[in-house]
Write a protein that holds these residues in place. Structure first.
Motif, PDB file in Angstrom:
ATOM      1  N   ALA A 203       0.825  -1.200   0.000  1.00  0.00           N
ATOM      2  CA  ALA A 203       0.000   0.000   0.000  1.00  0.00           C
ATOM      3  C   ALA A 203       0.865   1.258   0.000  1.00  0.00           C
ATOM      4  O   ALA A 203       0.605   2.223  -0.731  1.00  0.00           O
ATOM      5  N   GLN A 204       1.931   1.246   0.825  1.00  0.00           N
ATOM      6  CA  GLN A 204       2.838   2.398   0.866  1.00  0.00           C
ATOM      7  C   GLN A 204       3.522   2.602  -0.484  1.00  0.00           C
ATOM      8  O   GLN A 204       3.650   3.731  -0.963  1.00  0.00           O
ATOM      9  N   ASP A 205       3.965   1.507  -1.069  1.00  0.00           N
ATOM     10  CA  ASP A 205       4.626   1.582  -2.370  1.00  0.00           C
ATOM     11  C   ASP A 205       3.666   2.122  -3.434  1.00  0.00           C
ATOM     12  O   ASP A 205       4.057   2.908  -4.303  1.00  0.00           O
ATOM     13  N   SER A 206       2.406   1.709  -3.361  1.00  0.00           N
ATOM     14  CA  SER A 206       1.403   2.167  -4.336  1.00  0.00           C
ATOM     15  C   SER A 206       1.132   3.660  -4.173  1.00  0.00           C
ATOM     16  O   SER A 206       0.969   4.387  -5.162  1.00  0.00           O
ATOM     17  N   VAL A 207       1.065   4.131  -2.916  1.00  0.00           N
ATOM     18  CA  VAL A 207       0.875   5.571  -2.687  1.00  0.00           C
ATOM     19  C   VAL A 207       2.029   6.359  -3.277  1.00  0.00           C
ATOM     20  O   VAL A 207       1.838   7.427  -3.895  1.00  0.00           O
ATOM     21  N   LEU A 208       3.254   5.858  -3.108  1.00  0.00           N
ATOM     22  CA  LEU A 208       4.429   6.525  -3.656  1.00  0.00           C
ATOM     23  C   LEU A 208       4.361   6.603  -5.175  1.00  0.00           C
ATOM     24  O   LEU A 208       4.640   7.649  -5.782  1.00  0.00           O
ATOM     25  N   LYS A 209       3.973   5.496  -5.797  1.00  0.00           N
ATOM     26  CA  LYS A 209       3.869   5.482  -7.257  1.00  0.00           C
ATOM     27  C   LYS A 209       2.770   6.412  -7.752  1.00  0.00           C
ATOM     28  O   LYS A 209       2.921   7.093  -8.772  1.00  0.00           O
ATOM     29  N   LEU A 210       1.659   6.448  -7.022  1.00  0.00           N
ATOM     30  CA  LEU A 210       0.575   7.350  -7.404  1.00  0.00           C
ATOM     31  C   LEU A 210       1.015   8.808  -7.305  1.00  0.00           C
ATOM     32  O   LEU A 210       0.685   9.637  -8.170  1.00  0.00           O
ATOM     33  N   SER A 211       1.768   9.131  -6.263  1.00  0.00           N
ATOM     34  CA  SER A 211       2.257  10.506  -6.121  1.00  0.00           C
ATOM     35  C   SER A 211       3.222  10.871  -7.248  1.00  0.00           C
ATOM     36  O   SER A 211       3.235  12.014  -7.718  1.00  0.00           O
ATOM     37  N   LYS A 212       4.026   9.908  -7.690  1.00  0.00           N
ATOM     38  CA  LYS A 212       4.942  10.154  -8.812  1.00  0.00           C
ATOM     39  C   LYS A 212       4.167  10.418 -10.099  1.00  0.00           C
ATOM     40  O   LYS A 212       4.553  11.265 -10.907  1.00  0.00           O
ATOM     41  N   LEU A 213       3.080   9.656 -10.287  1.00  0.00           N
ATOM     42  CA  LEU A 213       2.244   9.889 -11.467  1.00  0.00           C
ATOM     43  C   LEU A 213       1.678  11.299 -11.459  1.00  0.00           C
ATOM     44  O   LEU A 213       1.717  12.016 -12.468  1.00  0.00           O
ATOM     45  N   MET A 214       1.143  11.694 -10.324  1.00  0.00           N
ATOM     46  CA  MET A 214       0.534  13.015 -10.228  1.00  0.00           C
ATOM     47  C   MET A 214       1.578  14.115 -10.388  1.00  0.00           C
ATOM     48  O   MET A 214       1.325  15.140 -11.015  1.00  0.00           O
ATOM     49  N   ARG A 215       2.776  13.915  -9.834  1.00  0.00           N
ATOM     50  CA  ARG A 215       3.853  14.891  -9.988  1.00  0.00           C
ATOM     51  C   ARG A 215       4.242  15.039 -11.450  1.00  0.00           C
ATOM     52  O   ARG A 215       4.469  16.156 -11.952  1.00  0.00           O
ATOM     53  N   TYR A 216       4.314  13.912 -12.145  1.00  0.00           N
ATOM     54  CA  TYR A 216       4.684  13.948 -13.567  1.00  0.00           C
ATOM     55  C   TYR A 216       3.632  14.716 -14.367  1.00  0.00           C
ATOM     56  O   TYR A 216       3.958  15.546 -15.224  1.00  0.00           O
ATOM     57  N   LEU A 217       2.348  14.420 -14.094  1.00  0.00           N
ATOM     58  CA  LEU A 217       1.272  15.079 -14.830  1.00  0.00           C
ATOM     59  C   LEU A 217       1.193  16.565 -14.516  1.00  0.00           C
ATOM     60  O   LEU A 217       0.933  17.386 -15.397  1.00  0.00           O
ATOM     61  N   LEU A 218       1.445  16.939 -13.265  1.00  0.00           N
ATOM     62  CA  LEU A 218       1.284  18.329 -12.854  1.00  0.00           C
ATOM     63  C   LEU A 218       2.478  19.199 -13.201  1.00  0.00           C
ATOM     64  O   LEU A 218       2.315  20.377 -13.510  1.00  0.00           O
ATOM     65  N   TYR A 219       3.678  18.632 -13.170  1.00  0.00           N
ATOM     66  CA  TYR A 219       4.876  19.454 -13.301  1.00  0.00           C
ATOM     67  C   TYR A 219       5.713  19.123 -14.542  1.00  0.00           C
ATOM     68  O   TYR A 219       5.915  19.984 -15.403  1.00  0.00           O
ATOM     69  N   GLU A 220       6.187  17.890 -14.638  1.00  0.00           N
ATOM     70  CA  GLU A 220       7.119  17.568 -15.718  1.00  0.00           C
ATOM     71  C   GLU A 220       6.477  17.689 -17.093  1.00  0.00           C
ATOM     72  O   GLU A 220       7.105  18.141 -18.052  1.00  0.00           O
ATOM     73  N   SER A 221       5.217  17.274 -17.214  1.00  0.00           N
ATOM     74  CA  SER A 221       4.570  17.306 -18.526  1.00  0.00           C
ATOM     75  C   SER A 221       4.178  18.719 -18.937  1.00  0.00           C
ATOM     76  O   SER A 221       3.710  18.931 -20.050  1.00  0.00           O
ATOM     77  N   GLU A 222       4.346  19.704 -18.033  1.00  0.00           N
ATOM     78  CA  GLU A 222       4.066  21.085 -18.405  1.00  0.00           C
ATOM     79  C   GLU A 222       5.106  21.611 -19.381  1.00  0.00           C
ATOM     80  O   GLU A 222       4.845  22.545 -20.135  1.00  0.00           O
ATOM     81  N   HIS A 223       6.292  21.033 -19.360  1.00  0.00           N
ATOM     82  CA  HIS A 223       7.354  21.459 -20.265  1.00  0.00           C
ATOM     83  C   HIS A 223       7.184  20.774 -21.619  1.00  0.00           C
ATOM     84  O   HIS A 223       6.501  19.768 -21.751  1.00  0.00           O
ATOM     85  N   GLY A 224       7.806  21.343 -22.613  1.00  0.00           N
ATOM     86  CA  GLY A 224       7.662  20.794 -23.960  1.00  0.00           C
ATOM     87  C   GLY A 224       8.363  19.469 -24.152  1.00  0.00           C
ATOM     88  O   GLY A 224       8.047  18.737 -25.084  1.00  0.00           O
ATOM     89  N   GLU A 225       9.329  19.160 -23.269  1.00  0.00           N
ATOM     90  CA  GLU A 225      10.086  17.918 -23.418  1.00  0.00           C
ATOM     91  C   GLU A 225      10.344  17.308 -22.038  1.00  0.00           C
ATOM     92  O   GLU A 225      10.350  18.003 -21.021  1.00  0.00           O
TER      93      GLU A 225
END
Length: 362
Positions: A203-225
């Motif tokens: 469960a802890q590992d899944s929460v960590l992975k979910l947070s990484k997904l959300m971080r990627y969608l919110l921040y990293e994907s805002e850039h063009g590359e």
């Protein structure tokens, strides 16, 4: 950066125009001195008519062409141009005859021409020749101004088109981010909640992975590359979370590279295909499968997705999926117009996607 480039282009044009006129002035002066000087008034007359031609060119280039010619008002452009040519001719002729004419030299010239032709042509023929010469020169310069004006208009249109394509890419990216369905997050949170009392570490590992997904969608994907390794990490985290919902009847085969020279790509290129495979390839009653494979060799990226088509997949869902994949197709066309190949095939039981991208060489 865009303003800097525009500013630089402007001053390059100004510099080139200035150099051309300086060359014309110095060349005329050189010819005048090379032939012994002669009548200085003729040199001033040449400069006067050159200045008149410059006025016609720049009035056409900076005002008439952009305001009338390129806006489909050619008749208005032509009428104003002809009137302006006549005005500049008579103004230049008046200045020349009033201030730049040597009566004695002019009388000697007419006397010499009378001896050659046997008659005195007088000023009328000279006037006719002068206006024809001025008119033809002005038309040539106006044609040149039209050419430059059309080239700049074309350049502006290309710039606007690129800006529109950039805006479209941003909207496509926003759409793809929304394609990661809110239901996915809702169901994942429910699955994690169920795991808390059964398998706390998972469960802890899944929460960590979910947070990484959300971080990627919110921040990293805002850039063009983004880095290719980050894109693969996102897909792996997404797949790991989707596994929480899979039954033993689903055959899942994942083969993504983990040893390659990292490089940048536009974000969320492959995620829509992964999301689509899980959305339509999982059956809770029948045996089903999802096969995802990616290879990176030299400058080539190959991605293959194959999934069974579950009987529970509704026609409306498949049509919505088709719209999403069509948007991905358009985005690939904008990003890699001549450097990708996308093949999407399906029959009654299998859905296949084969994407090849030739990445830019660094």
């Amino acid at each position: 950066m865009g303003k800097l480039i525009s500013f630089s282009d402007k001053w390059i044009r100004v510099t080139l125009h200035t150099i051309v006129w300086i060359v014309i002035i110095l060349f005329a002066l050189y010819l005048h001195n090379s032939f012994g000087g002669g009548n200085i008034m003729r040199l001033y007359g040449f400069y006067l008519h050159t200045f008149s031609a410059a006025i016609i060119f720049y009035v056409g280039y900076l005002w008439l062409v952009p305001r009338y010619f390129v806006n489909n008002k050619q008749l208005t452009y032509l009428l104003i141009l002809v009137a302006f040519i006549l005005v500049t001719h008579y103004v230049a002729t008046y200045i020349e005859r009033t201030f730049l004419t040597d009566p004695i030299a002019d009388a000697k010239f007419r006397e010499a021409m009378k001896m050659l032709n046997g008659k005195d042509d007088g000023p009328k023929n000279g006037d006719l020749f002068g206006i024809l010469s001025h008119f033809i020169t002005s038309l040539l310069l106006s044609g040149f101004a039209i050419g430059l004006g059309l080239m700049e208009k074309l350049k502006q249109n290309e710039k606007k088109q690129k800006e529109l394509e950039k805006e479209k890419l941003n909207s496509e990216l926003a759409f793809l981010k929304n394609q990661v369905s809110p239901h996915f997050f809702f169901n994942t949170l429910n699955n994690i909640y169920s795991l808390i009392g059964i398998d706390g570490s998972t469960a802890q590992d899944s929460v960590l992975k979910l947070s990484k997904l959300m971080r990627y969608l919110l921040y990293e994907s805002e850039h063009g590359e983004t880095l290719m390794s980050h894109e693969i990490d996102f897909m792996n985290n997404y797949i790991d979370l989707m596994k929480l919902r899979l039954s033993p009847k689903v055959e899942l085969v994942i083969d993504f590279p983990d040893n390659f020279s990292d490089f940048t790509i536009p974000p969320l290129l492959f995620v829509p295909f992964v999301e689509n495979a899980f959305k339509h390839g999982v059956s809770h009653r029948d045996r089903s499968f999802i096969h995802l494979r990616m290879t990176i060799e030299n400058d080539q990226i190959n991605f293959v997705s194959e999934n069974s088509i579950g009987k529970s997949s509704q026609t409306g869902d498949m049509q919505h999926s088709g719209i999403g994949l069509e948007n991905v197709r358009k985005r690939l066309h904008l990003l890699f117009p001549d450097n990708h190949k996308l093949t999407i095939e399906s029959d009654e039981t299998i859905f296949r996607v084969n994407l090849s991208i030739k990445k830019a060489k660094v």
